[in-house]
Design a protein around this motif. Structure first.
Motif, PDB file in Angstrom:
ATOM      1  N   UNK A   1      -8.368   0.884 -19.034  1.00 11.49           N
ATOM      2  CA  UNK A   1      -9.099   0.406 -17.865  1.00 11.49           C
ATOM      3  C   UNK A   1      -9.509  -1.052 -17.994  1.00 11.49           C
ATOM      4  N   UNK A   2     -10.036  -1.435 -19.155  1.00  9.82           N
ATOM      5  CA  UNK A   2     -10.476  -2.817 -19.339  1.00  9.82           C
ATOM      6  C   UNK A   2      -9.322  -3.802 -19.196  1.00  9.82           C
ATOM      7  N   UNK A   3      -8.192  -3.429 -19.751  1.00 10.53           N
ATOM      8  CA  UNK A   3      -7.027  -4.317 -19.666  1.00 10.53           C
ATOM      9  C   UNK A   3      -6.491  -4.387 -18.240  1.00 10.53           C
ATOM     10  N   UNK A   4      -6.577  -3.297 -17.521  1.00 12.51           N
ATOM     11  CA  UNK A   4      -6.149  -3.304 -16.116  1.00 12.51           C
ATOM     12  C   UNK A   4      -7.025  -4.254 -15.298  1.00 12.51           C
ATOM     13  N   UNK A   5      -8.335  -4.219 -15.591  1.00 11.08           N
ATOM     14  CA  UNK A   5      -9.259  -5.132 -14.897  1.00 11.08           C
ATOM     15  C   UNK A   5      -8.970  -6.591 -15.259  1.00 11.08           C
ATOM     16  N   UNK A   6      -8.691  -6.824 -16.563  1.00 10.59           N
ATOM     17  CA  UNK A   6      -8.368  -8.186 -16.981  1.00 10.59           C
ATOM     18  C   UNK A   6      -7.087  -8.696 -16.298  1.00 10.59           C
ATOM     19  N   UNK A   7      -6.109  -7.816 -16.175  1.00  7.34           N
ATOM     20  CA  UNK A   7      -4.844  -8.199 -15.530  1.00  7.34           C
ATOM     21  C   UNK A   7      -5.060  -8.504 -14.058  1.00  7.34           C
ATOM     22  N   UNK A   8      -5.934  -7.735 -13.401  1.00 11.75           N
ATOM     23  CA  UNK A   8      -6.233  -7.972 -11.988  1.00 11.75           C
ATOM     24  C   UNK A   8      -6.903  -9.330 -11.792  1.00 11.75           C
ATOM     25  N   UNK A   9      -7.882  -9.637 -12.670  1.00 16.39           N
ATOM     26  CA  UNK A   9      -8.560 -10.928 -12.583  1.00 16.39           C
ATOM     27  C   UNK A   9      -7.596 -12.079 -12.872  1.00 16.39           C
ATOM     28  N   UNK A  10      -6.675 -11.831 -13.784  1.00 17.09           N
ATOM     29  CA  UNK A  10      -5.665 -12.836 -14.111  1.00 17.09           C
ATOM     30  C   UNK A  10      -4.800 -13.143 -12.888  1.00 17.09           C
ATOM     31  N   UNK A  11      -4.422 -12.105 -12.154  1.00 19.79           N
ATOM     32  CA  UNK A  11      -3.621 -12.295 -10.947  1.00 19.79           C
ATOM     33  C   UNK A  11      -4.386 -13.040  -9.865  1.00 19.79           C
ATOM     34  N   UNK A  12      -5.651 -12.691  -9.701  1.00 18.17           N
ATOM     35  CA  UNK A  12      -6.476 -13.362  -8.697  1.00 18.17           C
ATOM     36  C   UNK A  12      -6.648 -14.849  -9.015  1.00 18.17           C
ATOM     37  N   UNK A  13      -6.884 -15.161 -10.290  1.00 19.72           N
ATOM     38  CA  UNK A  13      -7.067 -16.564 -10.681  1.00 19.72           C
ATOM     39  C   UNK A  13      -5.761 -17.350 -10.542  1.00 19.72           C
ATOM     40  N   UNK A  14      -4.646 -16.707 -10.834  1.00 21.50           N
ATOM     41  CA  UNK A  14      -3.342 -17.366 -10.675  1.00 21.50           C
ATOM     42  C   UNK A  14      -3.103 -17.738  -9.219  1.00 21.50           C
ATOM     43  N   UNK A  15      -3.400 -16.812  -8.316  1.00 22.13           N
ATOM     44  CA  UNK A  15      -3.224 -17.080  -6.889  1.00 22.13           C
ATOM     45  C   UNK A  15      -4.181 -18.176  -6.417  1.00 22.13           C
ATOM     46  N   UNK A  16      -5.419 -18.145  -6.909  1.00 21.63           N
ATOM     47  CA  UNK A  16      -6.400 -19.152  -6.524  1.00 21.63           C
ATOM     48  C   UNK A  16      -5.942 -20.546  -6.970  1.00 21.63           C
ATOM     49  N   UNK A  17      -5.412 -20.630  -8.172  1.00 23.02           N
ATOM     50  CA  UNK A  17      -4.954 -21.922  -8.696  1.00 23.02           C
ATOM     51  C   UNK A  17      -3.727 -22.422  -7.922  1.00 23.02           C
TER      52      UNK A  17
END
Length: 521
Positions: free
Chosen positions: A426-442
């Motif tokens: 679960x923690x890694x899934x959340x980290x991956x989701x945040x990673x995707x969101x930050x990539x799109x934001x950048x």
């Protein structure tokens, strides 16, 4: 009783069936003429119960003489006399009644297929995969004739399907170079930086355009609609087969086209083009004739546009005349960009010095002073605008650093903590989701920064920007709360200078430059 046909009669029957009458032809399946349907498609009927699909190319200019200034071509290439960037203008043919703003023209979604070309020549061939390949082997005159036959057929058989502008029917023709390149670059569906790039945004060119080589076309023209479209929903714009233009070829003369008109133009690459030739600015001149006959090529086809006359009615003429009268009116926001423009204030001063009449001399001097004051105001406003653009670029550079470094941090943590973890963690899934969101934001921020950089570079140029960089740097030095922007101003100006030198949209390099910025200059 069984009827037996003689070989001669049997052959005649087969011959009759081979060319079916348009009245008897079965309607084409949607997948034949539109393999990738979309809700925004515009479909027109064709002979032989066929169809052709178009896409709207929108321009947000609604006035009778309003048009959109754009820059076409590409800087930094080996063929400056052919492809060098130059200013151009574009406007739509049809008013957007539903949305109530702007205008548009229509461009064929796909290149003309052999099946469609046969239909326009009166040959109702049964649909097949091989006939759904882009049509080639026709001359420029054949292309114009095909458009003419389609126009006449529509006016006779489906006049209600043609769009109208101010009561005048639209018509089909080959595109102009401006219409084609504006659409090929993605029109207003891309930002300013993406529009000026070598080609429209794509993750892997093999997924979007056909070119030579075993990894792409393998030396053959392809079936339409197999790859992904450009941002306007147009397929195979830069590859598969080259496309003929309506307007003749002109050489480039720095910021304008040369005066001699030559042969016709083909745009885009083809299945014979190297991958490096798949670019929006690629253009080539072709003679209308090859020795004694019209020129044809197995790698050249066409794509039609649907447009309207410019002068459609007496009411339109009145609107045009009214708009014409307001052109060139005094406007403090209008800049003189022509280096050859005479200094009108000096001309007035010279004229006044040669006048003996005291009253007239004074009037000319007053007019000169008023003009100089107006010019000074415009120059000051221009300088302020340039400094505002530098301020914005510097600030965005700081945001690129923050968001870029934060993305690096998230990537590092994900690799460190989740590389060997189970996919269900679960923690890694959340980290991956945040990673995707930050990539799109950048990505969004980088695109906005690139558009801002390209727009100001195009508008002001090196001569306009350079003096104001020095002025703005001094302003930052005097303002302690803003002095931290100075290194980012230097990074932004370095990025902008590189673009001014080579014309390349290097978003990754610009991002890295901002990320690496440290300390005060």
């Amino acid at each position: 009783m069984t009827l037996t046909l003689s070989p001669l009669r049997y052959g005649l029957v087969l011959g009759l069936l081979a060319t079916v009458s348009p009245v008897l032809a079965a309607p084409w399946a949607g997948s034949t003429y539109n393999p990738k349907p979309d809700s925004e498609d515009v479909v027109l009927p064709m002979p032989c119960e066929g169809s052709m699909v178009f896409r709207r190319i929108e321009i947000p200019m609604a006035g009778p003489l309003d048009d959109l200034p754009i820059t076409l071509g590409q800087d930094g290439g080996d063929w400056g006399v052919i492809e060098h960037s130059h200013p151009a203008f574009i406007a739509g043919s049809f008013a957007d009644d539903k949305k109530g703003k702007g205008r548009y023209y229509l461009m064929a979604k796909y290149e003309l297929t052999s099946l469609q070309y046969n239909a326009l020549r009166g040959e109702c061939s049964p649909p097949s995969r091989i006939l759904n390949i882009a049509a080639t082997g026709m001359s420029w005159f054949d292309a114009v004739t095909a458009a003419d036959k389609y126009n006449q057929w529509l006016r006779t058989n489906a006049i209600d399907k043609l769009p109208k502008e101010d009561g005048s029917l639209g018509f089909l023709r080959l595109p102009t170079e401006v219409e084609w390149e504006f659409a090929a670059r993605g029109g207003l569906k891309v930002n300013s930086a993406e529009f000026r790039d070598v080609h429209y945004p794509m993750d892997d060119i093999k997924n979007y355009e056909w070119f030579s080589g075993s990894q792409s076309s393998n030396g053959k023209a392809q079936v339409i609609g197999l790859l992904s479209p450009n941002p306007l929903g147009l397929y195979d714009m830069l590859g598969n087969v080259s496309e003929m233009m309506f307007t003749p070829f002109y050489l480039n003369k720095l910021n304008r086209l040369h005066g001699q008109a030559g042969g016709f133009v083909i745009r885009g690459g083809s299945f014979q083009s190297d991958q490096s030739e798949i670019r929006s600015a690629a253009r080539k001149e072709v003679s209308y004739y090859d020795d004694a006959t019209p020129y044809t090529s197995k790698s050249t086809g066409l794509r039609l546009v649907l447009v309207a006359p410019a002068i459609t009615s007496k009411e339109k003429v009145k609107l045009l005349e009214k708009s014409w009268e307001t052109l060139g009116a005094e406007n403090p926001n209008t800049e003189k960009k022509n280096d050859d423009t005479k200094d009108t204030a000096k001309e007035l001063s010279s004229l006044a010095s040669g006048v003996d009449d005291a009253a007239l001399k004074q009037k000319l001097k007053d007019l000169e002073n008023q003009l100089r004051a107006s010019n000074q105001k415009q120059q000051e406003e221009r300088a302020q605008s340039i400094r505002a653009s530098l301020n914005l670029g510097s600030f965005l550079c700081t945001k690129l650093q923050d968001d870029g470094r934060f993305l690096d941090f998230l990537n590092h943590n994900y690799e460190l903590l989740c590389k060997d973890k189970d996919a269900g963690d679960t923690n890694c899934a959340n980290r991956k989701s945040k990673l995707g969101e930050q990539t799109e934001r950048l990505q969004q921020l980088t695109g906005y920064y690139a558009s801002s950089l390209v727009d100001s570079a195009t508008l002001y140029g090196q001569e306009g920007l350079k003096p104001e960089v020095s002025v703005f740097d001094q302003m930052l030095t005097l303002n302690k709360r803003l002095s931290g922007l100075r290194p980012f101003l230097a990074a932004h100006w370095q990025n902008q200078q590189k673009y001014l030198e080579n014309g390349k949209i290097d978003t990754a390099g610009w991002l890295e430059s901002c990320k690496q910025t440290t300390g005060n200059n």
